[in-house]
Scaffold this motif. Sequence first.
Motif, PDB file in Angstrom:
ATOM      1  N   ASN A  28      -8.571  14.412 -12.845  1.00 22.93           N
ATOM      2  CA  ASN A  28      -7.869  15.124 -13.873  1.00 22.93           C
ATOM      3  C   ASN A  28      -7.329  16.434 -12.945  1.00 22.93           C
ATOM      4  O   ASN A  28      -6.447  17.281 -13.632  1.00 22.93           O
ATOM      5  N   GLY A  29      -7.288  16.465 -11.826  1.00 19.68           N
ATOM      6  CA  GLY A  29      -6.831  17.396 -10.939  1.00 19.68           C
ATOM      7  C   GLY A  29      -8.169  18.061 -10.119  1.00 19.68           C
ATOM      8  O   GLY A  29      -9.218  18.060 -10.466  1.00 19.68           O
ATOM      9  N   LEU A  30      -7.752  18.460  -8.882  1.00 25.19           N
ATOM     10  CA  LEU A  30      -8.724  19.126  -7.931  1.00 25.19           C
ATOM     11  C   LEU A  30      -8.103  20.104  -7.050  1.00 25.19           C
ATOM     12  O   LEU A  30      -6.690  20.347  -7.330  1.00 25.19           O
ATOM     13  N   VAL A  31      -8.847  21.037  -6.459  1.00 25.08           N
ATOM     14  CA  VAL A  31      -8.143  21.980  -5.667  1.00 25.08           C
ATOM     15  C   VAL A  31      -8.906  22.003  -4.416  1.00 25.08           C
ATOM     16  O   VAL A  31     -10.013  21.583  -4.187  1.00 25.08           O
ATOM     17  N   PHE A  32      -8.257  21.945  -3.152  1.00 25.18           N
ATOM     18  CA  PHE A  32      -8.763  21.893  -1.772  1.00 25.18           C
ATOM     19  C   PHE A  32      -8.645  23.360  -1.539  1.00 25.18           C
ATOM     20  O   PHE A  32      -7.597  24.237  -1.837  1.00 25.18           O
ATOM     21  N   THR A  33      -9.591  23.865  -0.558  1.00 20.65           N
ATOM     22  CA  THR A  33      -9.384  25.147  -0.200  1.00 20.65           C
ATOM     23  C   THR A  33     -10.194  24.986   1.379  1.00 20.65           C
ATOM     24  O   THR A  33     -10.924  24.127   1.474  1.00 20.65           O
ATOM     25  N   ARG A  34      -9.923  26.145   2.143  1.00 22.47           N
ATOM     26  CA  ARG A  34     -10.955  26.309   3.293  1.00 22.47           C
ATOM     27  C   ARG A  34     -12.295  26.244   3.011  1.00 22.47           C
ATOM     28  O   ARG A  34     -12.560  27.270   2.260  1.00 22.47           O
ATOM     29  N   GLY A  35     -13.019  25.782   3.657  1.00 22.56           N
ATOM     30  CA  GLY A  35     -14.410  25.797   3.575  1.00 22.56           C
ATOM     31  C   GLY A  35     -15.166  26.567   4.825  1.00 22.56           C
ATOM     32  O   GLY A  35     -14.337  26.793   5.890  1.00 22.56           O
ATOM     33  N   GLN A  36     -16.201  27.067   4.632  1.00 17.54           N
ATOM     34  CA  GLN A  36     -16.912  27.420   5.694  1.00 17.54           C
ATOM     35  C   GLN A  36     -17.415  26.294   6.667  1.00 17.54           C
ATOM     36  O   GLN A  36     -17.224  25.273   6.267  1.00 17.54           O
ATOM     37  N   ARG A  38     -15.301  25.110   8.920  1.00 17.98           N
ATOM     38  CA  ARG A  38     -14.216  24.546   9.174  1.00 17.98           C
ATOM     39  C   ARG A  38     -14.098  23.018   8.731  1.00 17.98           C
ATOM     40  O   ARG A  38     -13.524  22.227   9.201  1.00 17.98           O
ATOM     41  N   CYS A  39     -14.568  23.116   7.285  1.00 17.83           N
ATOM     42  CA  CYS A  39     -14.432  22.225   6.359  1.00 17.83           C
ATOM     43  C   CYS A  39     -13.519  22.274   5.339  1.00 17.83           C
ATOM     44  O   CYS A  39     -13.028  23.341   5.288  1.00 17.83           O
ATOM     45  N   ILE A  40     -13.153  21.202   4.408  1.00 19.77           N
ATOM     46  CA  ILE A  40     -12.401  21.694   3.251  1.00 19.77           C
ATOM     47  C   ILE A  40     -13.231  21.565   2.057  1.00 19.77           C
ATOM     48  O   ILE A  40     -14.082  20.360   2.170  1.00 19.77           O
ATOM     49  N   TYR A  41     -13.235  22.442   1.274  1.00 21.25           N
ATOM     50  CA  TYR A  41     -13.899  22.473   0.060  1.00 21.25           C
ATOM     51  C   TYR A  41     -13.091  21.648  -0.815  1.00 21.25           C
ATOM     52  O   TYR A  41     -11.991  21.922  -1.028  1.00 21.25           O
ATOM     53  N   VAL A  42     -13.596  20.778  -1.841  1.00 17.33           N
ATOM     54  CA  VAL A  42     -12.808  20.114  -3.053  1.00 17.33           C
ATOM     55  C   VAL A  42     -13.750  20.262  -4.216  1.00 17.33           C
ATOM     56  O   VAL A  42     -14.835  20.087  -4.393  1.00 17.33           O
ATOM     57  N   PHE A  43     -12.850  20.961  -4.972  1.00 17.66           N
ATOM     58  CA  PHE A  43     -13.253  21.396  -6.414  1.00 17.66           C
ATOM     59  C   PHE A  43     -12.653  20.701  -7.317  1.00 17.66           C
ATOM     60  O   PHE A  43     -11.397  20.513  -7.204  1.00 17.66           O
ATOM     61  N   SER A  44     -13.210  20.455  -8.461  1.00 18.88           N
ATOM     62  CA  SER A  44     -12.671  19.994  -9.867  1.00 18.88           C
ATOM     63  C   SER A  44     -11.992  21.187 -10.258  1.00 18.88           C
ATOM     64  O   SER A  44     -12.390  22.333 -10.091  1.00 18.88           O
ATOM     65  N   GLN A  45     -10.937  21.214 -10.971  1.00 14.95           N
ATOM     66  CA  GLN A  45     -10.183  22.164 -11.477  1.00 14.95           C
ATOM     67  C   GLN A  45     -11.024  23.311 -12.139  1.00 14.95           C
ATOM     68  O   GLN A  45     -10.885  24.379 -12.122  1.00 14.95           O
ATOM     69  N   ARG A  46     -11.973  22.446 -13.111  1.00 18.66           N
ATOM     70  CA  ARG A  46     -12.828  23.142 -13.974  1.00 18.66           C
ATOM     71  C   ARG A  46     -13.699  24.179 -13.119  1.00 18.66           C
ATOM     72  O   ARG A  46     -14.081  25.379 -13.279  1.00 18.66           O
ATOM     73  N   ARG A  94      -5.384  20.099   6.936  1.00 19.24           N
ATOM     74  CA  ARG A  94      -5.887  19.301   7.776  1.00 19.24           C
ATOM     75  C   ARG A  94      -6.151  19.884   9.134  1.00 19.24           C
ATOM     76  O   ARG A  94      -7.036  19.435   9.937  1.00 19.24           O
ATOM     77  N   ALA A  95      -5.003  20.773   9.654  1.00 22.05           N
ATOM     78  CA  ALA A  95      -5.190  21.416  10.738  1.00 22.05           C
ATOM     79  C   ALA A  95      -6.289  22.216  10.935  1.00 22.05           C
ATOM     80  O   ALA A  95      -6.966  22.323  11.887  1.00 22.05           O
ATOM     81  N   TYR A  96      -6.430  23.242   9.841  1.00 21.21           N
ATOM     82  CA  TYR A  96      -7.515  24.159   9.698  1.00 21.21           C
ATOM     83  C   TYR A  96      -8.941  23.357   9.892  1.00 21.21           C
ATOM     84  O   TYR A  96     -10.068  23.715  10.857  1.00 21.21           O
ATOM     85  N   ALA A  97      -8.955  22.337   9.452  1.00 19.53           N
ATOM     86  CA  ALA A  97     -10.623  21.307   9.511  1.00 19.53           C
ATOM     87  C   ALA A  97     -10.381  20.568  10.629  1.00 19.53           C
ATOM     88  O   ALA A  97     -11.440  19.697  10.913  1.00 19.53           O
ATOM     89  N   GLY A  98      -9.146  20.312  11.549  1.00 20.26           N
ATOM     90  CA  GLY A  98      -9.328  19.413  12.816  1.00 20.26           C
ATOM     91  C   GLY A  98      -9.336  17.977  12.414  1.00 20.26           C
ATOM     92  O   GLY A  98     -10.094  17.400  12.982  1.00 20.26           O
ATOM     93  N   LEU A  99      -8.873  17.618  11.250  1.00 17.27           N
ATOM     94  CA  LEU A  99      -8.950  16.404  10.660  1.00 17.27           C
ATOM     95  C   LEU A  99      -7.911  15.413  11.387  1.00 17.27           C
ATOM     96  O   LEU A  99      -6.955  15.869  11.927  1.00 17.27           O
ATOM     97  N   ASP A 100      -8.604  14.104  11.908  1.00 16.94           N
ATOM     98  CA  ASP A 100      -7.867  13.201  12.200  1.00 16.94           C
ATOM     99  C   ASP A 100      -8.057  12.120  11.081  1.00 16.94           C
ATOM    100  O   ASP A 100      -8.500  12.249  10.120  1.00 16.94           O
ATOM    101  N   ARG A 101      -8.052  10.815  11.710  1.00 19.54           N
ATOM    102  CA  ARG A 101      -8.028   9.595  10.995  1.00 19.54           C
ATOM    103  C   ARG A 101      -9.445   9.342  10.157  1.00 19.54           C
ATOM    104  O   ARG A 101      -9.527   8.952   8.850  1.00 19.54           O
ATOM    105  N   GLU A 102     -10.460   9.487  11.042  1.00 20.45           N
ATOM    106  CA  GLU A 102     -11.943   9.310  10.642  1.00 20.45           C
ATOM    107  C   GLU A 102     -12.598  10.449   9.711  1.00 20.45           C
ATOM    108  O   GLU A 102     -12.546  11.616  10.377  1.00 20.45           O
ATOM    109  N   LEU A 103     -12.977  10.396   8.674  1.00 18.14           N
ATOM    110  CA  LEU A 103     -13.622  11.354   7.959  1.00 18.14           C
ATOM    111  C   LEU A 103     -14.781  11.329   7.421  1.00 18.14           C
ATOM    112  O   LEU A 103     -15.546  10.065   7.273  1.00 18.14           O
TER     113      LEU A 103
END
Length: 143
Positions: A28-36, A38-46, A94-103
């Motif tokens: 029902n929706g999510l929020v991506f943000t910078r994580g510590q 250099r990962c990406i945090y993914v939260f539910s909206q709630r 994606r740039a912040y976390a240095g992501l390429d194809r494999e996650l």
Amino acid sequence: MFLGTHSPRLDEKGRLILPAKFRDELGNGLVFTRGQERCIYVFSQREFERVHEQMRDAPISSRQARDYIRVFLSGASDEMPDKQGRVTIPAALRAYAGLDRELAVIGAGSRAEIWGATAWAEYLEEKENAFSDTDDNDIPGIL
């Protein structure tokens, strides 16, 4: 609750197929943000709203709190998965976390985290010995 480690791939459009176990909570929706680290945090909206409420209680006179909140919220992006469970990760994150194809998408309790597969493997290798050596004196009440 987000648990486990999953190994999806980014497609050419920067989309991730959410792990099936995470879709109910994030559908029902999510929020991506910078994580510590250099990962990406993914939260539910709630959950993101709950975290934001905690931030609102931080004293505005605290430089450290202001700095953390600015970095955390300025990188945030609310997204909605499509019917196939795909969601686009913004290019800046994606740039912040240095992501390429494999996650590596890991469960971290109240949030998920997205790491580059190599970065996650290196982090885990570095931290596993400390994890094994942790006792109740290091983190009271957790064990």
